[in-house]
Every structure is written in structure tokens, then in C-alpha cells.
Design an enzyme around this catalytic site. Structure first.
Site, PDB file in Angstrom:
ATOM      1  N   ASN A 116       8.470 -10.128   5.709  1.00  0.00           N
ATOM      2  CA  ASN A 116       9.394  -9.240   5.002  1.00  0.00           C
ATOM      3  C   ASN A 116      10.523  -8.829   5.931  1.00  0.00           C
ATOM      4  O   ASN A 116      10.375  -8.858   7.155  1.00  0.00           O
ATOM      5  CB  ASN A 116       8.655  -7.993   4.505  1.00  0.00           C
ATOM      6  CG  ASN A 116       7.740  -8.287   3.333  1.00  0.00           C
ATOM      7  OD1 ASN A 116       8.076  -9.083   2.475  1.00  0.00           O
ATOM      8  ND2 ASN A 116       6.575  -7.656   3.317  1.00  0.00           N
ATOM      9  N   ASP A 130       2.591  -9.707   0.809  1.00  0.00           N
ATOM     10  CA  ASP A 130       1.606  -9.670  -0.272  1.00  0.00           C
ATOM     11  C   ASP A 130       0.714 -10.904  -0.273  1.00  0.00           C
ATOM     12  O   ASP A 130      -0.425 -10.849  -0.735  1.00  0.00           O
ATOM     13  CB  ASP A 130       2.315  -9.566  -1.624  1.00  0.00           C
ATOM     14  CG  ASP A 130       2.998  -8.215  -1.799  1.00  0.00           C
ATOM     15  OD1 ASP A 130       2.416  -7.207  -1.375  1.00  0.00           O
ATOM     16  OD2 ASP A 130       4.115  -8.181  -2.341  1.00  0.00           O
ATOM     17  N   LYS A 148       2.771 -28.447  13.505  1.00  0.00           N
ATOM     18  CA  LYS A 148       4.040 -28.298  12.795  1.00  0.00           C
ATOM     19  C   LYS A 148       4.127 -29.324  11.667  1.00  0.00           C
ATOM     20  O   LYS A 148       3.879 -30.520  11.864  1.00  0.00           O
ATOM     21  CB  LYS A 148       5.209 -28.479  13.756  1.00  0.00           C
ATOM     22  CG  LYS A 148       6.563 -28.326  13.086  1.00  0.00           C
ATOM     23  CD  LYS A 148       7.709 -28.547  14.064  1.00  0.00           C
ATOM     24  CE  LYS A 148       9.047 -28.460  13.340  1.00  0.00           C
ATOM     25  NZ  LYS A 148      10.185 -28.715  14.252  1.00  0.00           N
ATOM     26  N   PRO A 183      -5.100  -8.614   1.829  1.00  0.00           N
ATOM     27  CA  PRO A 183      -5.808  -7.355   1.530  1.00  0.00           C
ATOM     28  C   PRO A 183      -4.817  -6.232   1.282  1.00  0.00           C
ATOM     29  O   PRO A 183      -3.738  -6.183   1.890  1.00  0.00           O
ATOM     30  CB  PRO A 183      -6.637  -7.114   2.796  1.00  0.00           C
ATOM     31  CG  PRO A 183      -5.969  -7.904   3.868  1.00  0.00           C
ATOM     32  CD  PRO A 183      -5.395  -9.109   3.186  1.00  0.00           C
ATOM     33  N   ASP A 184      -5.170  -5.344   0.389  1.00  0.00           N
ATOM     34  CA  ASP A 184      -4.335  -4.184   0.071  1.00  0.00           C
ATOM     35  C   ASP A 184      -4.789  -3.024   0.964  1.00  0.00           C
ATOM     36  O   ASP A 184      -5.773  -2.342   0.672  1.00  0.00           O
ATOM     37  CB  ASP A 184      -4.487  -3.824  -1.410  1.00  0.00           C
ATOM     38  CG  ASP A 184      -3.445  -2.814  -1.864  1.00  0.00           C
ATOM     39  OD1 ASP A 184      -3.112  -1.908  -1.065  1.00  0.00           O
ATOM     40  OD2 ASP A 184      -2.968  -2.938  -2.998  1.00  0.00           O
ATOM     41  N   ILE A 185      -4.082  -2.821   2.052  1.00  0.00           N
ATOM     42  CA  ILE A 185      -4.504  -1.850   3.060  1.00  0.00           C
ATOM     43  C   ILE A 185      -4.423  -0.432   2.517  1.00  0.00           C
ATOM     44  O   ILE A 185      -5.349   0.377   2.695  1.00  0.00           O
ATOM     45  CB  ILE A 185      -3.640  -1.999   4.336  1.00  0.00           C
ATOM     46  CG1 ILE A 185      -3.772  -3.435   4.886  1.00  0.00           C
ATOM     47  CG2 ILE A 185      -4.063  -0.982   5.392  1.00  0.00           C
ATOM     48  CD1 ILE A 185      -2.838  -3.737   6.030  1.00  0.00           C
ATOM     49  N   PHE A 218       4.328   3.794   1.209  1.00  0.00           N
ATOM     50  CA  PHE A 218       5.762   3.577   1.033  1.00  0.00           C
ATOM     51  C   PHE A 218       5.965   2.563  -0.086  1.00  0.00           C
ATOM     52  O   PHE A 218       5.158   1.641  -0.243  1.00  0.00           O
ATOM     53  CB  PHE A 218       6.392   3.049   2.323  1.00  0.00           C
ATOM     54  CG  PHE A 218       6.866   4.131   3.255  1.00  0.00           C
ATOM     55  CD1 PHE A 218       8.208   4.271   3.569  1.00  0.00           C
ATOM     56  CD2 PHE A 218       5.956   5.013   3.813  1.00  0.00           C
ATOM     57  CE1 PHE A 218       8.634   5.261   4.427  1.00  0.00           C
ATOM     58  CE2 PHE A 218       6.375   6.018   4.678  1.00  0.00           C
ATOM     59  CZ  PHE A 218       7.725   6.143   4.988  1.00  0.00           C
ATOM     60  N   LYS A 239       2.832   2.889  -8.585  1.00  0.00           N
ATOM     61  CA  LYS A 239       2.130   2.440  -7.380  1.00  0.00           C
ATOM     62  C   LYS A 239       1.219   3.539  -6.855  1.00  0.00           C
ATOM     63  O   LYS A 239       0.080   3.265  -6.434  1.00  0.00           O
ATOM     64  CB  LYS A 239       3.133   2.028  -6.308  1.00  0.00           C
ATOM     65  CG  LYS A 239       2.494   1.538  -5.018  1.00  0.00           C
ATOM     66  CD  LYS A 239       3.548   1.043  -4.025  1.00  0.00           C
ATOM     67  CE  LYS A 239       2.886   0.512  -2.756  1.00  0.00           C
ATOM     68  NZ  LYS A 239       3.886  -0.033  -1.797  1.00  0.00           N
ATOM     69  N   LYS A 298      -2.701   2.765  -6.482  1.00  0.00           N
ATOM     70  CA  LYS A 298      -3.290   2.689  -5.149  1.00  0.00           C
ATOM     71  C   LYS A 298      -4.240   3.849  -4.847  1.00  0.00           C
ATOM     72  O   LYS A 298      -5.094   3.755  -3.975  1.00  0.00           O
ATOM     73  CB  LYS A 298      -2.188   2.680  -4.076  1.00  0.00           C
ATOM     74  CG  LYS A 298      -1.139   1.601  -4.256  1.00  0.00           C
ATOM     75  CD  LYS A 298      -1.653   0.227  -3.938  1.00  0.00           C
ATOM     76  CE  LYS A 298      -0.523  -0.784  -3.944  1.00  0.00           C
ATOM     77  NZ  LYS A 298      -0.955  -2.159  -3.658  1.00  0.00           N
TER      78      LYS A 298
END
Length: 397
Positions: free
Chosen positions: A208, A276, A286, A303-305, A323, A337, A341
Site C-alpha cells: 500500500n 488485504d 524471480k 489475517p484481519d489484525i 484507521f 468498518k 471489526k
């Protein structure tokens, strides 16, 4: 924070000793009194005259100077400061500390003191990585000694790696954090920051667009309020502040493991831009262009921390903050969200290209809590961080 605070600064031997001159200047600009101790090795790189001129007082260097012993003995000198800082801290000096040696003024002061000690190590990468040095570091940390750095970078010896003295602003931040006695004193705060890098092959990755600037600013402000900050950071371009425990990771899975290992905490703030998805079966070589055409990549969810920590039945932090970086319907997506969450707060911002926020110096956020929405005006990321840290302090009071 540093006004009228007394800092005993021990300058060890090493090429990085020249940075101690800038450190003295910056500390005095902030109102601190600096009492300098120059080791024999340190005097090979900076002169007593230059140290004395910047500190505005006499330099101490000789354990057996009878005049000094009459005026201020080494026991009094070691205990009359608010903080003892060693910069640079060499491998030799750390070894002496770890094993209780006292054969010069610096090592005697460090053995005789009951004052908090902060080390800023600097040495060759091989010396830093040597098992003996790592054993000494573990011993010193167990004894309650604080550390800032070292950084990873190029060294005067021509090698590259960990062992480079932390930058002077980082050391100043660490000193401020060590002396902080604010509303978060005694509180432990876990903070994630930066992007994650999910490998495609050894030279390519998915990431990101996060510099880590906002996370680093939040960590600095939390530490300034007295918090013990555990800073879990991906490969950000903005360096972490001093005065915090830094855990470096690359991938989302590594970040989750680091977060779980850092708990328990009073509060957890998840400012990292976690990818994600990750590539399934990333290549160990390579991937080359060829007649086979464009390679097909298979993805799996990371994983969704934030959700994992929010859902903890045992050991969940009192305050969990997420965030939400959005490009449209910012409040709607962020509110959803927060509910999805299970976190306490969401800090929402618009990171569409036109705002210039992603990677920029400013931010405009809306804090979403169980009580509703609170829109903050656009301001510098450090001001956003300060305001958030103050809100965290009030929530944990």
C-alpha cells in the site's frame, strides 16, 4: 519537557562521536543542562574543548582527578542527573556494563548509579550481530537499561547493516520519552504503522502507498505523554521515533504475530496500511518474462489484525483504535468498518489522490466512536497525532 532537566552525557569512542556535539546543542536548545563525560576513546574523535564549548561547562574524563573528586565525586556525579545517556555506546562499553566492570570514569559512573540509563549504540555491523554483543544487550535490557537504535545504514567502515547510530532527533525523542511523566505514564500502548510487503517473488511485492509518517507521529506523541510504546512497523520510509520499542516486520502475517506477542497492552492503535491479500505460493525465484505470457497469480486473504484483537475474550486492550483510509463515502465506510471489526474507535480519512494526504505532511480525519462523529480540521500529521494521543490519555484515565 527537557527544561531544567539534568542529563549526564557519556561520549564513547567511535566515529559517531561527532554526532554527540549536535546532540548537546539540541538538548541545550530545549533547556536541558548537559554534564559531559568524555571517554579516552571518545577524545580521539572529538576534543574536550569542543564538547565543553557546546555544553557550557567543564568536561569530566579522569576517574582519578583529585580536584574533581573533592568538588564532585564520581558517586555524586553518577546520581545527580535525571538521566544518563551514552552516545555513542560502543560494544566495549556495553560489555563492561553487562559484566560490572569499572576501570575508567564512564564505566564507574554507570556501575555506581541508580539513575535511569539510555544507550545509543554505534558499531560495525559484525560487532552488533556478534553473539557476545547480543548476549550483553539482553542482559542490559533485563537490567532495565533503555536503548535507542541502532539504525540500519551505511557505515564509515564501508559496510551496510544494523549498527549505525540513531539520528540525533531520534535520540532527543528517546530522551524526552525517558523523562516523560505525563498522563500516560505507566500505560502500555501498542501501535502498528507503515505498509506491509507481500512477496510475489524475491524482487516484487504487493504493498500500500503508506509512508508511515502518521504512525510515527502518533508513537512520538504517545511517548511524550509518558506511555510505554511498542511500535510494530512495516517497511516504512519515515523512520520510527526514539523512545519506543520498535518491532520491524514485512508481511501481514508477521505483523499479526508481532502484535500478539506484544500484548497485553492498555490500548492498541492500528494505523498500519496492511495489504488485504497475499500471493499464494510466492515464487522463490524471480519470475521471468517469456513465451508463456503473463503469469497467473492466486491470492489469499491476509489475517484481519484489527478484528482479531477487537474480538479477543482475554487480554483485549481497554481501547482498540482502527484507521480507515477511504477514497469515497468516507464516513459511511468507516462507520460500517467500526461495527464490522468490533473496535472502539475508527480514525477515518480521505486518501483519494486529490487530497495529497497519502504520503503527505497533513491529514484531515474524522474520529468515529460509540458517541458519534467528531470531524477534525486539516492539520499537520504531528498535530493530528498529538490530538489523538491526548484523547487516548483521557480514555485511559
Amino acid at each position: 519537557m527537557l527544561a531544567s532537566r539534568r542529563i549526564l552525557l557519556i561520549v564513547g569512542g567511535g566515529i559517531a562521536a561527532y554526532k554527540a556535539l549536535d546532540l548537546i546543542r539540541r538538548l541545550r536548545e530545549r533547556g536541558a543542562e548537559v554534564v559531559p563525560v568524555l571517554t579516552r576513546g571518545g577524545a580521539e574523535f572529538v576534543t574536550p574543548l569542543s564538547v565543553s564549548a557546546l555544553a557550557g561547562r567543564k568536561v569530566f574524563s579522569d576517574l582519578f582527578d583529585l580536584t574533581d573528586e573533592a568538588e564532585m565525586g564520581h558517586i555524586e556525579l553518577s546520581r545527580s542527573a535525571d538521566l544518563i545517556v551514552v552516545a555513542p555506546a560502543t560494544a566495549d562499553l556495553m560489555a563492561k556494563m553487562a559484566h560490572g566492570h569499572a576501570d575508567d570514569l564512564a564505566s564507574t559512573l554507570l556501575l555506581a548509579t541508580d539513575t535511569p540509563v539510555l544507550l545509543a549504540p554505534a558499531m560495525n555491523v559484525r560487532m552488533w550481530q556478534h553473539p557476545a554483543t547480543q548476549r550483553n544487550i539482553a542482559t542490559l535490557k533485563a537490567d532495565g537499561i533503555g536503548f535507542v537504535g541502532p539504525d540500519v545504514g551505511d557505515m564509515a567502515c564501508g559496510e551496510h547493516g544494523p549498527g549505525r547510530l540513531a539520528e540525533v532527533p531520534q535520540i532527543v525523542d528517546a530522551i524526552g520519552a525517558a523523562l516523560a511523566d505525563g498522563p500516560l505514564a505507566g500505560r502500555r500502548v501498542l501501535l502498528t504503522s507503515g505498509p506491509t510487503h507481500e512477496p510475489i517473488d524475491p524482487v516484487r511485492y504487493i504493498a500500500n502507498r503508506s509512508s508511515g509518517a502518521q504512525g510515527a507521529a502518533i508513537a512520538r506523541e504517545l511517548a511524550a505523554l509518558g506511555a510505554e510504546v511498542v511500535f510494530v512497523t512495516g517497511p516504512a520510509t519515515v523512520p520510527p521515533p526514539g523512545g519506543v520499542e520498535v518491532i520491524r516486520v514485512e508481511t501481514a502475517q508477521e505483523m499479526l504475530a508481532a502484535v500478539e506477542g506484544a500484548l497485553p497492552a492498555d490500548a492498541a492503535i492500528f494505523a498500519a496500511a496492511v495489504a488485504d491479500w497475499r500471493v499464494v505460493g510466492a515464487s522463490t525465484r524471480k519470475i521471468k518474462k517469456g513465451a508463456g505470457g503473463t503469469p497467473a497469480l492466486e491470492f489469499a486473504e491476509n489475517p484481519d489484525i484489527l478484528a482479531t484483537v477487537s474480538a479477543m475474550e482475554a487480554g483485549r486492550p481497554r481501547l482498540v483504535v482502527g484507521f480507515a483510509a477511504e477514497t469515497c463515502d468516507v464516513i459511511g465506510h468507516a462507520t460500517a468498518k467500526r461495527a464490522r471489526k468490533g473496535c472502539d474507535w475508527i480514525v477515518a480519512n480521505d486518501v483519494s489522490h486529490a487530497t495529497g494526504i497519502m504520503g503527505g505532511t497533513e491529514n484531515a480525519v474524522t474520529l468515529i466512536t460509540g458517541d458519534g462523529e467528531e470531524e477534525w480540521p486539516r492539520m499537520g500529521k504531528r498535530e493530528v497525532a498529538r490530538k489523538l494521543a491526548e484523547r487516548v490519555a483521557r480514555a485511559l484515565a
